[in-house]
Design a protein around this motif. Structure first.
Motif, PDB file in Angstrom:
ATOM      1  N   SER A 102       0.814  -1.217   0.000  1.00 29.05           N
ATOM      2  CA  SER A 102       0.000   0.000   0.000  1.00 29.05           C
ATOM      3  C   SER A 102       0.850   1.271   0.000  1.00 29.05           C
ATOM      4  O   SER A 102       0.368   2.332  -0.374  1.00 29.05           O
ATOM      5  CB  SER A 102      -0.952   0.015   1.200  1.00 29.05           C
ATOM      6  N   VAL A 103       2.113   1.173   0.416  1.00 20.77           N
ATOM      7  CA  VAL A 103       2.989   2.344   0.392  1.00 20.77           C
ATOM      8  C   VAL A 103       4.051   2.245  -0.696  1.00 20.77           C
ATOM      9  O   VAL A 103       4.955   3.067  -0.761  1.00 20.77           O
ATOM     10  CB  VAL A 103       3.626   2.627   1.775  1.00 20.77           C
ATOM     11  N   GLY A 104       3.945   1.224  -1.554  1.00 25.43           N
ATOM     12  CA  GLY A 104       4.749   1.206  -2.761  1.00 25.43           C
ATOM     13  C   GLY A 104       6.069   0.477  -2.733  1.00 25.43           C
ATOM     14  O   GLY A 104       6.921   0.718  -3.578  1.00 25.43           O
ATOM     15  N   TYR A 105       6.272  -0.416  -1.778  1.00 19.68           N
ATOM     16  CA  TYR A 105       7.491  -1.203  -1.843  1.00 19.68           C
ATOM     17  C   TYR A 105       7.267  -2.565  -1.225  1.00 19.68           C
ATOM     18  O   TYR A 105       6.219  -2.857  -0.675  1.00 19.68           O
ATOM     19  CB  TYR A 105       8.687  -0.485  -1.215  1.00 19.68           C
ATOM     20  N   SER A 106       8.290  -3.413  -1.337  1.00 20.16           N
ATOM     21  CA  SER A 106       8.201  -4.790  -0.885  1.00 20.16           C
ATOM     22  C   SER A 106       9.335  -5.064   0.089  1.00 20.16           C
ATOM     23  O   SER A 106      10.401  -4.455  -0.006  1.00 20.16           O
ATOM     24  CB  SER A 106       8.318  -5.715  -2.101  1.00 20.16           C
ATOM     25  N   HIS A 107       9.120  -6.000   0.994  1.00 22.80           N
ATOM     26  CA  HIS A 107      10.207  -6.416   1.889  1.00 22.80           C
ATOM     27  C   HIS A 107      11.195  -7.338   1.190  1.00 22.80           C
ATOM     28  O   HIS A 107      12.344  -7.436   1.595  1.00 22.80           O
ATOM     29  CB  HIS A 107       9.639  -7.138   3.114  1.00 22.80           C
ATOM     30  N   ILE A 108      10.740  -8.017   0.157  1.00 20.67           N
ATOM     31  CA  ILE A 108      11.586  -8.996  -0.526  1.00 20.67           C
ATOM     32  C   ILE A 108      11.527  -8.744  -2.035  1.00 20.67           C
ATOM     33  O   ILE A 108      10.451  -8.596  -2.595  1.00 20.67           O
ATOM     34  CB  ILE A 108      11.112 -10.429  -0.241  1.00 20.67           C
ATOM     35  N   SER A 109      12.708  -8.701  -2.660  1.00 21.29           N
ATOM     36  CA  SER A 109      12.805  -8.595  -4.111  1.00 21.29           C
ATOM     37  C   SER A 109      13.644  -9.760  -4.601  1.00 21.29           C
ATOM     38  O   SER A 109      14.649 -10.108  -3.979  1.00 21.29           O
ATOM     39  CB  SER A 109      13.485  -7.293  -4.535  1.00 21.29           C
ATOM     40  N   VAL A 110      13.264 -10.335  -5.702  1.00 19.48           N
ATOM     41  CA  VAL A 110      14.016 -11.437  -6.288  1.00 19.48           C
ATOM     42  C   VAL A 110      14.472 -10.996  -7.674  1.00 19.48           C
ATOM     43  O   VAL A 110      13.668 -10.548  -8.485  1.00 19.48           O
ATOM     44  CB  VAL A 110      13.140 -12.707  -6.397  1.00 19.48           C
ATOM     45  N   ALA A 111      15.764 -11.111  -7.929  1.00 23.79           N
ATOM     46  CA  ALA A 111      16.316 -10.783  -9.247  1.00 23.79           C
ATOM     47  C   ALA A 111      16.686 -12.083  -9.938  1.00 23.79           C
ATOM     48  O   ALA A 111      17.332 -12.946  -9.351  1.00 23.79           O
ATOM     49  CB  ALA A 111      17.544  -9.887  -9.105  1.00 23.79           C
ATOM     50  N   GLU A 112      16.246 -12.212 -11.163  1.00 22.84           N
ATOM     51  CA  GLU A 112      16.582 -13.398 -11.946  1.00 22.84           C
ATOM     52  C   GLU A 112      18.097 -13.428 -12.170  1.00 22.84           C
ATOM     53  O   GLU A 112      18.756 -12.385 -12.136  1.00 22.84           O
ATOM     54  CB  GLU A 112      15.849 -13.345 -13.292  1.00 22.84           C
ATOM     55  N   ASP A 115      12.790  -3.020 -13.082  1.00 21.37           N
ATOM     56  CA  ASP A 115      14.079  -3.689 -12.915  1.00 21.37           C
ATOM     57  C   ASP A 115      14.793  -3.281 -11.626  1.00 21.37           C
ATOM     58  O   ASP A 115      15.839  -3.848 -11.294  1.00 21.37           O
ATOM     59  CB  ASP A 115      14.984  -3.398 -14.115  1.00 21.37           C
ATOM     60  N   ILE A 116      14.268  -2.305 -10.899  1.00 17.13           N
ATOM     61  CA  ILE A 116      14.886  -1.888  -9.637  1.00 17.13           C
ATOM     62  C   ILE A 116      14.642  -2.983  -8.609  1.00 17.13           C
ATOM     63  O   ILE A 116      13.516  -3.385  -8.365  1.00 17.13           O
ATOM     64  CB  ILE A 116      14.320  -0.550  -9.140  1.00 17.13           C
ATOM     65  N   VAL A 117      15.719  -3.458  -7.998  1.00 23.66           N
ATOM     66  CA  VAL A 117      15.633  -4.518  -7.001  1.00 23.66           C
ATOM     67  C   VAL A 117      15.616  -3.926  -5.597  1.00 23.66           C
ATOM     68  O   VAL A 117      14.879  -4.378  -4.727  1.00 23.66           O
ATOM     69  CB  VAL A 117      16.827  -5.495  -7.159  1.00 23.66           C
ATOM     70  N   MET A 118      16.438  -2.901  -5.355  1.00 22.36           N
ATOM     71  CA  MET A 118      16.601  -2.349  -4.006  1.00 22.36           C
ATOM     72  C   MET A 118      16.887  -0.858  -4.081  1.00 22.36           C
ATOM     73  O   MET A 118      17.616  -0.411  -4.962  1.00 22.36           O
ATOM     74  CB  MET A 118      17.774  -3.061  -3.309  1.00 22.36           C
ATOM     75  N   MET A 119      16.303  -0.111  -3.167  1.00 19.92           N
ATOM     76  CA  MET A 119      16.622   1.314  -3.015  1.00 19.92           C
ATOM     77  C   MET A 119      16.908   1.585  -1.541  1.00 19.92           C
ATOM     78  O   MET A 119      16.273   0.993  -0.660  1.00 19.92           O
ATOM     79  CB  MET A 119      15.459   2.195  -3.460  1.00 19.92           C
ATOM     80  N   ARG A 120      17.851   2.498  -1.309  1.00 18.64           N
ATOM     81  CA  ARG A 120      18.130   2.991   0.042  1.00 18.64           C
ATOM     82  C   ARG A 120      18.034   4.505  -0.004  1.00 18.64           C
ATOM     83  O   ARG A 120      18.640   5.143  -0.869  1.00 18.64           O
ATOM     84  CB  ARG A 120      19.512   2.555   0.506  1.00 18.64           C
ATOM     85  N   VAL A 121      17.270   5.054   0.935  1.00 21.03           N
ATOM     86  CA  VAL A 121      17.035   6.494   0.987  1.00 21.03           C
ATOM     87  C   VAL A 121      17.611   7.006   2.303  1.00 21.03           C
ATOM     88  O   VAL A 121      17.171   6.593   3.383  1.00 21.03           O
ATOM     89  CB  VAL A 121      15.527   6.808   0.909  1.00 21.03           C
ATOM     90  N   TYR A 122      18.593   7.888   2.203  1.00 25.29           N
ATOM     91  CA  TYR A 122      19.233   8.481   3.375  1.00 25.29           C
ATOM     92  C   TYR A 122      18.725   9.915   3.518  1.00 25.29           C
ATOM     93  O   TYR A 122      18.819  10.696   2.564  1.00 25.29           O
ATOM     94  CB  TYR A 122      20.755   8.509   3.207  1.00 25.29           C
ATOM     95  N   PRO A 156      10.132  -2.302  -5.503  1.00 28.64           N
ATOM     96  CA  PRO A 156      11.399  -2.883  -5.069  1.00 28.64           C
ATOM     97  C   PRO A 156      11.468  -2.917  -3.537  1.00 28.64           C
ATOM     98  O   PRO A 156      10.670  -2.289  -2.854  1.00 28.64           O
ATOM     99  CB  PRO A 156      12.429  -1.897  -5.627  1.00 28.64           C
ATOM    100  N   SER A 157      12.443  -3.637  -3.027  1.00 30.96           N
ATOM    101  CA  SER A 157      12.735  -3.549  -1.600  1.00 30.96           C
ATOM    102  C   SER A 157      13.287  -2.156  -1.336  1.00 30.96           C
ATOM    103  O   SER A 157      13.966  -1.569  -2.189  1.00 30.96           O
ATOM    104  CB  SER A 157      13.775  -4.602  -1.203  1.00 30.96           C
ATOM    105  N   MET A 158      12.985  -1.610  -0.169  1.00 32.02           N
ATOM    106  CA  MET A 158      13.416  -0.251   0.123  1.00 32.02           C
ATOM    107  C   MET A 158      13.755  -0.114   1.609  1.00 32.02           C
ATOM    108  O   MET A 158      13.050  -0.654   2.456  1.00 32.02           O
ATOM    109  CB  MET A 158      12.313   0.737  -0.241  1.00 32.02           C
ATOM    110  N   THR A 159      14.833   0.610   1.867  1.00 29.72           N
ATOM    111  CA  THR A 159      15.219   0.918   3.230  1.00 29.72           C
ATOM    112  C   THR A 159      15.357   2.421   3.355  1.00 29.72           C
ATOM    113  O   THR A 159      15.974   3.061   2.498  1.00 29.72           O
ATOM    114  CB  THR A 159      16.560   0.233   3.588  1.00 29.72           C
ATOM    115  N   THR A 160      14.763   2.981   4.399  1.00 24.69           N
ATOM    116  CA  THR A 160      14.901   4.410   4.672  1.00 24.69           C
ATOM    117  C   THR A 160      15.777   4.558   5.914  1.00 24.69           C
ATOM    118  O   THR A 160      15.565   3.872   6.920  1.00 24.69           O
ATOM    119  CB  THR A 160      13.527   5.067   4.902  1.00 24.69           C
ATOM    120  N   ILE A 161      16.763   5.439   5.812  1.00 23.54           N
ATOM    121  CA  ILE A 161      17.765   5.556   6.862  1.00 23.54           C
ATOM    122  C   ILE A 161      17.951   7.025   7.233  1.00 23.54           C
ATOM    123  O   ILE A 161      18.254   7.857   6.370  1.00 23.54           O
ATOM    124  CB  ILE A 161      19.124   4.976   6.379  1.00 23.54           C
ATOM    125  N   GLY A 162      17.774   7.341   8.490  1.00 21.87           N
ATOM    126  CA  GLY A 162      18.043   8.686   8.985  1.00 21.87           C
ATOM    127  C   GLY A 162      19.514   8.808   9.329  1.00 21.87           C
ATOM    128  O   GLY A 162      20.086   7.920   9.962  1.00 21.87           O
TER     129      GLY A 162
END
Length: 122
Positions: A6-16, A64-71, A96-102
């Motif tokens: 609902s907020v636009g990302y996944s906890h798990i991404s699988v890349a072929e 094709d985005i597998v992972m994003m990190r937002v600082y 994609p999987s996403m991590t937000t980091i302060g």
């Protein structure tokens, strides 16, 4: 795990199997531009524009985005929401999987957001 669709990302991404590109953190910088916008939303928009340009150069799409990190410097929920607005526009229906980091600080005191991503090459 929570369902984050609902907020636009996944906890798990699988890349072929295949090649993967790792894009270093993008900030509010563009060729020919001296100053970064003073606001986080404006900076996020420029950083995402660089990520979009990288996708184009890689002949990849948001799917094709597998992972994003937002600082985000001095992060709050509101600050992350400002950063996520242009990211959501880039992603469309990709999740994609996403991590937000302060963080306390980034490259220079003027930089408020940095975004990195991992892309599966088509």
């Amino acid at each position: 795990m929570w369902d984050m669709a609902s907020v636009g990302y996944s906890h798990i991404s699988v890349a072929e199997p295949g090649r993967i590109a790792f894009l270093s953190g993008q900030i509010a910088a563009a060729p020919g531009r001296e100053d970064a916008p003073k606001d986080l939303a404006g900076q996020a928009k420029l950083a995402v524009a660089s990520l979009a340009a990288a996708l184009k150069e890689l002949e990849a799409s948001a799917q094709d985005i597998v992972m994003m990190r937002v600082y985000v410097v001095n992060a709050t929920r509101e600050a992350f929401q400002q950063a996520m607005t242009p990211i959501r526009a880039l992603l469309g229906d990709a999740m994609p999987s996403m991590t937000t980091i302060g963080v306390q600080a980034l490259y220079t005191p003027e930089i408020l957001v940095e975004i990195e991503m991992v892309v599966r090459l088509p």
